[in-house]
Scaffold this motif. Structure first.
Motif, PDB file in Angstrom:
ATOM      1  N   ALA A 294      -0.087   6.744   4.072  1.00  0.00           N
ATOM      2  CA  ALA A 294       0.475   7.651   5.073  1.00  0.00           C
ATOM      3  C   ALA A 294       1.879   7.220   5.486  1.00  0.00           C
ATOM      4  N   LYS A 295       2.126   5.919   5.495  1.00  0.00           N
ATOM      5  CA  LYS A 295       3.445   5.430   5.900  1.00  0.00           C
ATOM      6  C   LYS A 295       4.522   5.815   4.895  1.00  0.00           C
ATOM      7  N   ARG A 296       4.127   6.011   3.638  1.00  0.00           N
ATOM      8  CA  ARG A 296       5.096   6.404   2.608  1.00  0.00           C
ATOM      9  C   ARG A 296       4.929   7.872   2.202  1.00  0.00           C
ATOM     10  N   ARG A 297       4.080   8.580   2.930  1.00  0.00           N
ATOM     11  CA  ARG A 297       3.808   9.984   2.635  1.00  0.00           C
ATOM     12  C   ARG A 297       3.332  10.169   1.202  1.00  0.00           C
ATOM     13  N   GLN A 298       2.435   9.279   0.788  1.00  0.00           N
ATOM     14  CA  GLN A 298       1.830   9.371  -0.531  1.00  0.00           C
ATOM     15  C   GLN A 298       0.403   9.880  -0.394  1.00  0.00           C
ATOM     16  N   ARG A 299      -0.166  10.338  -1.481  1.00  0.00           N
ATOM     17  CA  ARG A 299      -1.487  10.948  -1.460  1.00  0.00           C
ATOM     18  C   ARG A 299      -2.521  10.028  -2.103  1.00  0.00           C
ATOM     19  N   ILE A 300      -3.684   9.928  -1.462  1.00  0.00           N
ATOM     20  CA  ILE A 300      -4.810   9.170  -2.005  1.00  0.00           C
ATOM     21  C   ILE A 300      -5.950  10.135  -2.283  1.00  0.00           C
ATOM     22  N   ASP A 301      -6.522  10.040  -3.472  1.00  0.00           N
ATOM     23  CA  ASP A 301      -7.674  10.867  -3.835  1.00  0.00           C
ATOM     24  C   ASP A 301      -8.936  10.023  -3.648  1.00  0.00           C
ATOM     25  N   PRO A 302      -9.721  10.267  -2.578  1.00  0.00           N
ATOM     26  CA  PRO A 302     -10.895   9.426  -2.298  1.00  0.00           C
ATOM     27  C   PRO A 302     -11.895   9.366  -3.451  1.00  0.00           C
ATOM     28  N   ASP A 303     -12.133  10.487  -4.128  1.00  0.00           N
ATOM     29  CA  ASP A 303     -13.096  10.484  -5.227  1.00  0.00           C
ATOM     30  C   ASP A 303     -12.566   9.719  -6.437  1.00  0.00           C
ATOM     31  N   GLN A 304     -11.275   9.826  -6.700  1.00  0.00           N
ATOM     32  CA  GLN A 304     -10.691   9.057  -7.795  1.00  0.00           C
ATOM     33  C   GLN A 304     -10.686   7.572  -7.464  1.00  0.00           C
ATOM     34  N   GLU A 305     -10.572   7.237  -6.191  1.00  0.00           N
ATOM     35  CA  GLU A 305     -10.647   5.827  -5.797  1.00  0.00           C
ATOM     36  C   GLU A 305     -12.014   5.237  -6.114  1.00  0.00           C
ATOM     37  N   LEU A 306     -13.066   6.055  -5.985  1.00  0.00           N
ATOM     38  CA  LEU A 306     -14.391   5.597  -6.387  1.00  0.00           C
ATOM     39  C   LEU A 306     -14.404   5.239  -7.871  1.00  0.00           C
TER      40      LEU A 306
END
Length: 589
Positions: A294-306
């Motif tokens: 969030a600090k760099r305005r980047q996106r995280i995909d929770p399912d891909q993180e799994l």
């Protein structure tokens, strides 16, 4: 191609990789490698495994996360809580130091990885939401205290056994008289130095003109300095002959790729611990990844993180490691040092590989007491027992879940603590929602708004009972609503209309539908009409698929004002016009 990029994020950031990004990631990798080497060794010993297993768990997982992960800065590897849970689970299979114990630890990594992969492919990341923040906070704080207590034995050179805090404290007290003074001196000095580095080195460096970023990074690599000095002291003064326990020989060379034990009985025994390790690791990882992204305005995909964490754990297993996840401290260092892509993690893996090939002989005289001090300082930063009071002040139910998690972890162990916390959270949620807040509401003069009669000055009609239910209606609270309506109607024989205001009702299940039908029939038998207002669209869609609307004695109204107006238009209009400004606005319109 878009599907391939979704499952292989490296194709996205790799296409934009530049020479300057390479330099930045390589600098970060050097810093994190210096930090990760002592942590890897320490967390392997915490898990009851040979020190080199920590190095093995810090290579393949980092490379695989760089391929599959969506966070640009998450640093994967051994962490304290997963190491403690690994020791607890493997300890039920065999004694530490045996091949069976090592096999169980490696199997835990494989099962955890497969479970995470399955959850990711099925897009089940939402399951982690069943672990409330108070439960996670309580579990991590309780585990941190327990881990710190377990390291007092190596810190003082005495034996400390036990799978829970009570056993550990008892064992420490019983063996306190056998403290090795040389070990204690090294351990306490290391502990004091590391605490000083954590709290005071950065301000000192800043006062000397060092930039904030550099000063913070130097403070994070303090454990490497402590290890270098302690190792030199032990070697120079020949302290092993004085009873100071050292790491000893760490095999040189890269790990051999192999499958963990494929024993169905073993897998069945450790399946639940593996699931708990997976979920806790995922929650810890995704929390820090989302925060920093969030600090760099980047996106995280929770399912891909799994999927990424699953692949990392499978990689750890086939290379002889134990369960891994995203580490908070390393990730923050990664972020603050300026990591731009996951390639920094892959470069870190290369640094660990080089250390395993060439530097392990230098660690022969590394004292276990210094590694214990490293663990204690790292885990105490995770402990936040003050959250108990803050949580109690805000929510007694969340406090009970947190306190129950802490006590169960200390008394029965980490697995029991987590299960008790989850169980308490679900039970308390069900209990709370089984008795929803139901308010009698009336019209605020001069407005079309309706509020609780106990909180506001309102106008009501003695023949109209307006009830606002502040919860979705489902099986735990369906009977409660019936009783509440029956009680209110019985207390006022003048009532001829009951209006159920539903602005907070997001769902009505089959049990609640039956209760609404029962309320409608009872009111009809008593000559009372039953109305609903402010029913949300999705809820209305489901009601239309039942016979309830056909049998409803009253109507479904768009707003509470419309409902009251349809029953007593004169009172509703006079109440709305009671305020001069409201009347003026209405006349102008």
């Amino acid at each position: 191609m878009s599907m391939l990029r979704r499952y292989l994020p490296i194709l996205t950031w790799g296409a934009e990789y530049s020479g300057q990004t390479f330099i930045n990631d390589m600098i970060v990798a050097v810093i994190v490698t210096i930090m990760l080497i002592p942590q890897s060794l320490a967390y392997a010993l915490l898990a009851g495994l040979p020190a080199e297993i920590g190095l093995y768990a810090s290579m393949a997982p980092l490379v695989l996360y760089a391929i599959f992960g969506t966070s640009r800065t998450l640093a994967v590897g051994p962490v304290a809580v997963a190491s403690l849970m690994t020791a607890a689970a493997a300890g039920t299979i065999a004694s530490q130091g045996t091949p069976e114990y090592l096999g169980a630890a490696v199997a835990l990594a494989l099962i955890s990885g497969l479970l995470l992969l399955a959850m990711g492919l099925l897009r089940l990341g939402f399951l982690a939401n069943f672990l409330s923040h108070p439960v996670i906070s309580g579990f991590i704080s309780a585990s941190g205290v327990q881990i710190a207590a377990s390291q007092l034995g190596p810190l003082l050179g005495i034996k400390a056994d036990g799978h829970n805090l009570l056993d550990l404290v008892t064992s420490l007290w019983r063996n306190l008289g056998q403290t090795n003074l040389y070990t204690a001196a090294i351990g306490i000095a290391s502990l004091a130095f590391l605490f000083w580095v954590r709290r005071s080195l950065q301000p000192l460096l800043r006062s000397l003109g060092v930039g904030k970023r550099i000063a913070d990074i130097l403070a994070k690599v303090g454990p490497a300095v402590a290890i270098a000095v302690a190792t030199a002291v032990v070697w120079g003064f020949e302290l092993p002959v004085r009873g100071v326990r050292i790491v000893g020989t760490i095999p040189q060379g890269l790990p051999q790729l192999s499958l963990p034990p494929l024993d169905l009985t073993l897998w069945t025994t450790i399946l639940v611990p593996a699931l708990l390790i997976s979920v806790i690791g995922y929650v810890e990882s995704i929390s820090v990844a989302l925060t920093l992204a969030a600090k760099r305005r980047q996106r995280i995909d929770p399912d891909q993180e799994l999927i990424a964490l699953g692949a990392s754990n499978v990689g750890s297993a086939v290379s002889g490691g134990f369960p891994v996840t995203g580490g908070f401290a390393r990730t923050v260092v990664n972020f603050e040092a300026g990591a731009e892509t996951p390639a920094a993690g892959a470069f870190t893996a290369g640094g660990i590989a080089l250390a395993t090939l060439f530097l392990t002989p230098l660690l022969f005289f590394l004292p276990n007491a210094t590694l214990a001090a490293t663990i204690i300082v790292a885990v105490l930063s995770l402990v936040d027992l003050g959250a108990l009071k803050r949580t109690y002040d805000y929510s007694v139910a969340d406090f009970l879940a947190m306190a129950g998690t802490i006590l169960a972890t200390w008394v029965e162990g980490v697995e029991a603590g987590l299960l008790v916390g989850v169980g308490l959270s679900i039970f308390l949620h069900l209990y709370s929602t089984s008795r929803p807040h139901v308010a009698v509401v009336g019209q605020i003069a001069g407005t079309a708004h309706f509020r609780n009669v106990e909180r506001h000055t309102v106008v009501t009609d003695p023949q109209v009972l307006s009830l606002r239910v502040d919860e979705s209606l489902y099986f735990p609270n369906a009977r409660f609503l019936e009783d509440r309506v029956n009680e209110a109607v019985a207390a006022n024989p003048a009532i001829r209309h009951v209006i159920l205001e539903c602005p907070a009702v997001n769902a009505i299940d089959a049990s609640a539908l039956e209760s609404l039908e029962a309320i409608n029939h009872r009111l009809k038998d008593g000559g009372i009409m039953f109305h609903l207002s402010e029913v949300k669209g999705p809820v209305m869609d489901r009601l239309k698929r039942s016979h309830f609307l056909e049998e409803l004695t009253g109507r479904i109204h768009l707003s509470q004002y419309d409902a009251v107006f349809s029953i007593n238009p004169d009172l509703a209009r006079r109440t709305l016009d009671a305020h001069p400004a409201a009347k003026k606005n209405r006349d102008a319109g």
